[in-house]
Design an enzyme around this catalytic site. Sequence first.
Site, short mmCIF file in Angstrom:
data_model
loop_
_atom_site.label_atom_id
_atom_site.label_comp_id
_atom_site.label_asym_id
_atom_site.label_seq_id
_atom_site.Cartn_x
_atom_site.Cartn_y
_atom_site.Cartn_z
CG HIS A 88 -7.30 2.97 0.71
ND1 HIS A 88 -6.52 3.22 1.81
CD2 HIS A 88 -6.49 2.30 -0.17
CE1 HIS A 88 -5.30 2.73 1.62
NE2 HIS A 88 -5.26 2.15 0.42
CD GLU A 133 -6.74 1.46 -4.58
OE1 GLU A 133 -6.80 2.46 -3.85
OE2 GLU A 133 -5.68 0.82 -4.74
CB CYS A 153 -0.89 -0.02 1.24
SG CYS A 153 -2.01 1.38 1.36
#
Length: 194
Positions: free
Chosen positions: A168, A165, A122
């Site tokens: 996140h 993603e 990441c």
Amino acid sequence: MKNRLKKCKQLTCFIIFLLISCLWLSESLSGSAIKERIVTAPHPVLRQRATDIERGDHETIQLLIEMADYIEESVRPIAGISLPQLAVSKRGFVAMIEEEAVIMINPKLMKYGQEEPSLEGCLSLPGQFGYVSRHSSVTVEYHDEDWQKQVLHLKDIDSFVVQHENDHLDGILIADKMLAAPAQSLRNSDIPLE
Ligand SMILES: [Zn+2]
């Protein structure tokens, strides 16, 4: 007359050269601007649940376009990048799908299939790499940068990137779900960041 023509040609060449240089410079400047904006843990925005992007939010959509250019041009492979990683708590990200940077705004995920280990790194957790459990396929509904509704059915690595993603956007990092560190024979530089 011949001389004037020659000068004119030289001037045209010079102007074209100048234009290309300016374009190249502005592209690389916007790329480095994105790189400099990336925040790392424990930045609090990485732990927030991001809010939906509004239809007229051109500033955020422009930022997503710059993020897409950045990851397409990056020398170090980058599989995806989300707005919270630039300290913008809004629901949008870019995912590399079949070598194309796809912008996904307000994505909704449906996860299918068995869970399997995915080796991930990441951008917001420098130096941390490991296996994370991911579903083998997803269906993702989202708006693209022209605010057109899109649906994609993704499998394997493409589906893992979208799951990373999307995590996140909910304040979840791979460190929260790491199963194991990669075997030492694997070089971390081979693992795409996201
Ligand atoms: Zn990440």
